[in-house]
Every structure is written in C-alpha cells, then in structure tokens.
Design an enzyme around this catalytic site. Structure first.
Site, PDB file in Angstrom:
ATOM      1  N   ASP A   1       8.444  -2.652  13.798  1.00  0.00           N
ATOM      2  CA  ASP A   1       8.537  -3.897  13.500  1.00  0.00           C
ATOM      3  C   ASP A   1       9.538  -4.777  14.245  1.00  0.00           C
ATOM      4  O   ASP A   1       9.665  -5.760  14.441  1.00  0.00           O
ATOM      5  CB  ASP A   1       8.329  -4.446  12.042  1.00  0.00           C
TER       6      ASP A   1
ATOM      7  N   HIS B   1       8.350   6.197  16.721  1.00  0.00           N
ATOM      8  CA  HIS B   1       7.214   5.680  16.491  1.00  0.00           C
ATOM      9  C   HIS B   1       6.794   4.658  17.264  1.00  0.00           C
ATOM     10  O   HIS B   1       5.836   4.047  17.124  1.00  0.00           O
ATOM     11  CB  HIS B   1       6.636   5.675  15.078  1.00  0.00           C
TER      12      HIS B   1
HETATM   13  C1  BJW Z   1      11.449   1.667  -0.477  1.00  0.00           C
HETATM   14  C2  BJW Z   1      11.048   0.276  -0.921  1.00  0.00           C
HETATM   15  C3  BJW Z   1      12.224  -0.203  -0.839  1.00  0.00           C
HETATM   16  C4  BJW Z   1       9.220   1.270  -0.780  1.00  0.00           C
HETATM   17  N1  BJW Z   1      13.509   0.306  -0.579  1.00  0.00           N
HETATM   18  N2  BJW Z   1      12.326   2.304  -0.191  1.00  0.00           N
HETATM   19  C5  BJW Z   1       4.151  19.312  10.512  1.00  0.00           C
HETATM   20  C6  BJW Z   1       3.633  19.553   9.237  1.00  0.00           C
HETATM   21  C7  BJW Z   1       2.308  19.091   8.946  1.00  0.00           C
HETATM   22  C8  BJW Z   1       1.766  17.983   9.713  1.00  0.00           C
HETATM   23  C9  BJW Z   1       2.042  17.914  11.153  1.00  0.00           C
HETATM   24  C10 BJW Z   1       3.491  18.616  11.333  1.00  0.00           C
HETATM   25  N3  BJW Z   1       3.750  18.171  12.493  1.00  0.00           N
HETATM   26  C11 BJW Z   1       2.900  17.050  13.092  1.00  0.00           C
HETATM   27  C12 BJW Z   1       1.816  17.039  12.179  1.00  0.00           C
HETATM   28  C13 BJW Z   1       0.760  16.056  12.151  1.00  0.00           C
HETATM   29  C14 BJW Z   1       1.159  14.546  12.013  1.00  0.00           C
HETATM   30  C15 BJW Z   1       1.533  14.540  10.475  1.00  0.00           C
HETATM   31  O1  BJW Z   1       2.785  14.464   9.981  1.00  0.00           O
HETATM   32  N4  BJW Z   1       0.648  14.378   9.706  1.00  0.00           N
HETATM   33  C16 BJW Z   1       0.982  14.335   8.335  1.00  0.00           C
HETATM   34  C17 BJW Z   1       0.467  13.172   7.524  1.00  0.00           C
HETATM   35  C18 BJW Z   1       0.104  15.252   7.544  1.00  0.00           C
HETATM   36  N5  BJW Z   1       2.020  13.923  12.997  1.00  0.00           N
HETATM   37  C19 BJW Z   1       1.718  13.555  14.001  1.00  0.00           C
HETATM   38  O2  BJW Z   1       0.516  13.510  14.449  1.00  0.00           O
HETATM   39  C20 BJW Z   1       2.696  13.014  15.007  1.00  0.00           C
HETATM   40  N6  BJW Z   1       2.622  13.657  16.193  1.00  0.00           N
HETATM   41  C21 BJW Z   1       2.666  14.877  16.621  1.00  0.00           C
HETATM   42  O3  BJW Z   1       3.475  15.629  15.697  1.00  0.00           O
HETATM   43  O4  BJW Z   1       2.259  15.332  17.796  1.00  0.00           O
HETATM   44  C22 BJW Z   1       2.369  16.471  18.209  1.00  0.00           C
HETATM   45  C23 BJW Z   1       2.301  16.546  19.746  1.00  0.00           C
HETATM   46  C24 BJW Z   1       2.996  16.857  20.711  1.00  0.00           C
HETATM   47  C25 BJW Z   1       2.709  16.726  21.991  1.00  0.00           C
HETATM   48  C26 BJW Z   1       1.605  16.157  22.469  1.00  0.00           C
HETATM   49  C27 BJW Z   1       0.518  16.046  21.632  1.00  0.00           C
HETATM   50  C28 BJW Z   1       0.915  15.903  20.016  1.00  0.00           C
HETATM   51  C29 BJW Z   1       2.719  11.545  15.195  1.00  0.00           C
HETATM   52  C30 BJW Z   1       2.905  11.000  13.854  1.00  0.00           C
HETATM   53  C31 BJW Z   1       2.712   9.243  14.160  1.00  0.00           C
HETATM   54  C32 BJW Z   1       2.619   8.490  12.982  1.00  0.00           C
HETATM   55  N7  BJW Z   1       2.264   7.349  13.065  1.00  0.00           N
HETATM   56  C33 BJW Z   1       2.328   6.020  12.061  1.00  0.00           C
HETATM   57  C34 BJW Z   1       1.598   4.854  12.739  1.00  0.00           C
HETATM   58  C35 BJW Z   1       2.533   4.379  13.746  1.00  0.00           C
HETATM   59  C36 BJW Z   1       2.139   2.847  14.285  1.00  0.00           C
HETATM   60  C37 BJW Z   1       1.776   2.171  13.140  1.00  0.00           C
HETATM   61  O5  BJW Z   1       2.833   1.484  12.509  1.00  0.00           O
HETATM   62  O6  BJW Z   1       0.699   1.878  13.063  1.00  0.00           O
HETATM   63  O7  BJW Z   1       3.688   5.966  11.798  1.00  0.00           O
HETATM   64  S1  BJW Z   1       1.514   6.723  10.475  1.00  0.00           S
HETATM   65  C38 BJW Z   1       2.767   5.885   9.640  1.00  0.00           C
HETATM   66  O8  BJW Z   1       3.392   6.742   8.716  1.00  0.00           O
HETATM   67  C39 BJW Z   1       3.671   5.267  10.594  1.00  0.00           C
HETATM   68  C40 BJW Z   1       4.981   5.317   9.702  1.00  0.00           C
HETATM   69  O9  BJW Z   1       6.062   5.442  10.730  1.00  0.00           O
HETATM   70  C41 BJW Z   1       4.875   6.932   9.173  1.00  0.00           C
HETATM   71  C42 BJW Z   1       5.805   7.173   8.072  1.00  0.00           C
HETATM   72  O10 BJW Z   1       5.644   6.208   6.862  1.00  0.00           O
HETATM   73  P1  BJW Z   1       6.889   5.867   6.172  1.00  0.00           P
HETATM   74  O11 BJW Z   1       7.514   4.952   6.880  1.00  0.00           O
HETATM   75  O12 BJW Z   1       7.438   6.797   5.527  1.00  0.00           O
HETATM   76  O13 BJW Z   1       6.148   4.844   5.097  1.00  0.00           O
HETATM   77  P2  BJW Z   1       5.332   5.408   3.582  1.00  0.00           P
HETATM   78  O14 BJW Z   1       4.479   4.261   3.367  1.00  0.00           O
HETATM   79  O15 BJW Z   1       4.889   6.607   3.974  1.00  0.00           O
HETATM   80  O16 BJW Z   1       6.359   5.296   2.633  1.00  0.00           O
HETATM   81  C43 BJW Z   1       7.317   4.156   2.308  1.00  0.00           C
HETATM   82  C44 BJW Z   1       8.424   4.532   1.381  1.00  0.00           C
HETATM   83  O17 BJW Z   1       9.211   3.503   1.305  1.00  0.00           O
HETATM   84  C45 BJW Z   1       7.841   5.203   0.181  1.00  0.00           C
HETATM   85  O18 BJW Z   1       8.769   6.568  -0.133  1.00  0.00           O
HETATM   86  C46 BJW Z   1       8.434   4.086  -0.978  1.00  0.00           C
HETATM   87  O19 BJW Z   1       8.751   4.634  -2.391  1.00  0.00           O
HETATM   88  C47 BJW Z   1       9.651   3.645  -0.177  1.00  0.00           C
HETATM   89  N8  BJW Z   1       9.923   2.127  -0.697  1.00  0.00           N
HETATM   90  N9  BJW Z   1      10.067  -0.068  -1.238  1.00  0.00           N
HETATM   91  C48 BJW Z   1      13.474   1.792  -0.189  1.00  0.00           C
HETATM   92  N10 BJW Z   1      12.529  -1.532  -1.215  1.00  0.00           N
END
Ligand code: BJW
Length: 253
Positions: free
Chosen positions: A106, A121
C-alpha cells in the site's frame, strides 16, 4: 508474560540493540482502515485468493483482477498512514540500524517517512506490461484501468500484453534481490519484530525465525497470536497503533 511486561523488556533490549529488523503485514495498515486478508471481514472473506491473486486468475480474467487492484490502489492512495507507520519511521531515526521489511503493497510506510523499505510482495503503485515488463505511467492507470470486472481490460502501451500490478501472487517468486537483502538483514539482527502479520505466507513468515536462528531476540505485536507466536521470545497482544507509539515514545521521548 503480560503485554506490558513484554513491552518493557522490548524497550530495554531496544536501548542497546545495534540492528533492529521489523517485518510488517496487513495488520499495520488496519488502523488506516485498509482491510487485512484473513481477519473476519478481510479481503479473503469476500474473495477467493486463487480468483484474484494468482497468475492463472489474471490469464483467465484480466479485467476482474485489474479492477480489484484498481480499487485497492485507489483505497491505498485515499488512506492515511497511522500511528504505527509513524512510530516505525520515528524509531528508524533513533536506532543505529533499522531494517523495515513489509509484505504490504500500500505504500503507507513510505508516506509516513520510512525510507529504504524492502517491499517483498511488491507494490500496488507500480504497474507494468504482463508481456514485456515495460513500466506503465500512473496517469495512464487512472484513465484506463477498468472500474468493473465487466469493463474491457487495460492493455499495456505496446499492446502486446495487459497492465498488471507489480505485486507477488501465489506461486510467483518474490523479487530475488529484495528477498536476499531481507534474509541477510534478518541474519545480522539483534532484535526482530513481527508486526501485524498472520505469518501464514512463506517465505515472509520465515524471516523472524531466520533472525532467531542467527541469535536475535524475537517478538511480535499482534492482537491475535500469529502462526509463529509460540516460537517467538515475546508476544505483545496489542494493536500496532497502540504498542508501537509506546515503544517509540519510550526510546525517543
Ligand atoms: C493487527 C491489527 C492491528 C489486525 N495491529 N495487528 C512454505 C510452506 C507452505 C507454503 C509455502 C511455503 N513456501 C511457499 C509456499 C506457498 C505460498 C504460501 O505461503 N502459501 C501459504 C498461504 C500456504 N507462497 C507463495 O506462493 C509465495 N511464492 C513463493 O513461495 O514462490 C516460490 C517460487 C520461487 C521461484 C519461482 C517461482 C515460485 C508468494 C506469496 C505471495 C503472497 N501474496 C499476497 C498477495 C500480494 C498482493 C496483494 O496484496 O494482493 O500477499 S497473499 C497476502 O498474504 C498478501 C500478504 O502480503 C500476505 C500475508 O498476509 P498478512 O500481511 O499476514 O495479512 P493477514 O490478513 O494474513 O494477517 C493480518 C494480521 O494482522 C492478523 O494476524 C491480525 O491479527 C493482525 N492485525 N489488526 C496489529 N491493529
């Protein structure tokens, strides 16, 4: 340990830390009224990630993906950085070395004054041609991105591909140089803080654990314990907009 006790311990450790590493997630922008992904009412409550944040979804329905990101880009531009973003920017000015790595796309950290933010990301504010990678100017985005999924998709200026945001979708690699720098910084940290992330998405979620493995004290700030909370040294169960200004005031005030 209570949140207050953890916060006090963190302040004491930060006073002598040489290198601080902070990883942020969507929770940091929640208090700017930008929805997180996985909280109740979050983005993934209304949409399936595979329909919007994947290369397949973009190939099948570019206008649907573009219009969703166009709305999120506009919401991010209309939002204001909150107390958590400002506190991190202020902390950076008082610590010898602070690395800020964000999963957020953002741009609010930068607007709060943080410099050299490692955007692992990507960003909602940079778009390019899906075919050639050629950057696309902001002014063209405002005029041409579809407002609705049924509008025609925006083609890139060369006409050979579609406009896509420079964000990392599931299954795509993270920007190699940015991730390598984040991992290197994690390995040299004295303290690693994970703030506002569910720690469900990899490789981002591994960064605090890499720091811990290399000897850092690790803590998270999150009202709900994340998936890695039990592995960290301290957990402050408060909103980022409360806990981070307290930390910043204690260290800089
Ligand atoms: C507060 C609050 C307040 C609320 N104060 N806190 C190992 C294990 C398992 C799976 C995998 C692994 N390695 C890779 C994977 C696969 C996959 C993955 O992780 N899948 C899992 C979901 C199972 N990963 C990928 O695919 C990644 N790529 C990859 O590994 O590529 C390998 C490769 C190498 C070479 C060539 C080809 C491939 C890419 C991941 C991309 C993630 N993309 C997104 C979208 C980005 C664009 C967009 O914005 O649309 O990224 S998904 C989404 O999740 C976004 C975020 O950055 C990301 C994380 O989310 P985040 O920020 O943690 O948000 P939330 O909602 O989950 O949590 C919010 C938190 O805030 C909560 O805990 C609340 O409690 C808290 N909160 N209010 C403080 N006031």
């Amino acid at each position: 340990m209570s949140a207050a006790a953890s916060l006090d311990e963190l302040v004491a450790r930060l006073r002598t830390a040489k290198h601080v590493f902070i990883l942020t997630g969507a929770g940091v922008s929640a208090e700017s009224n930008l929805p997180t992904f996985r909280d109740p009412g979050g983005l993934w409550d209304h949409h399936r990630p595979e329909d919007l944040a994947s290369p397949d979804a973009f190939a099948k329905h570019p206008a649907r993906v573009q219009s969703w990101y166009a709305h999120r880009r506009r919401a991010a531009l209309d939002a204001q950085p909150n107390a958590a973003h400002h506190a991190i920017a202020q902390l950076a000015q008082h610590m010898p070395d602070l690395t800020l790595v964000t999963q957020n796309v953002d741009g609010l950290h930068q607007r709060a004054g943080s410099t050299q933010v490692l955007e692992i990301h990507g960003s909602l504010h940079r778009w390019h041609c899906s075919n050639t990678g050629e950057p696309i100017d902001d002014s063209a985005l405002d005029a041409q991105l579809p407002a609705n999924p049924d509008d025609p998709p925006m083609r890139s200026p060369s006409g050979t591909g579609y406009a896509r945001p420079a964000v990392v979708w599931f299954g795509e690699g993270l920007p190699t140089d940015v991730l390598a720098e984040a991992e290197a910084k994690a390995r040299t940290a004295d303290i690693a803080l994970s703030v506002g992330t569910s720690a469900l998405v990899y490789p981002a979620a591994a960064l605090p654990l890499i720091a811990q493995h290399a000897g850092a004290f690790t803590a998270e700030i999150n009202p709900q314990p994340s998936a890695i909370a039990h592995q960290l040294d301290a957990s402050i169960t408060q909103p980022a907009g409360i806990a981070l200004p307290q930390l910043s005031r204690a260290l800089t005030g």
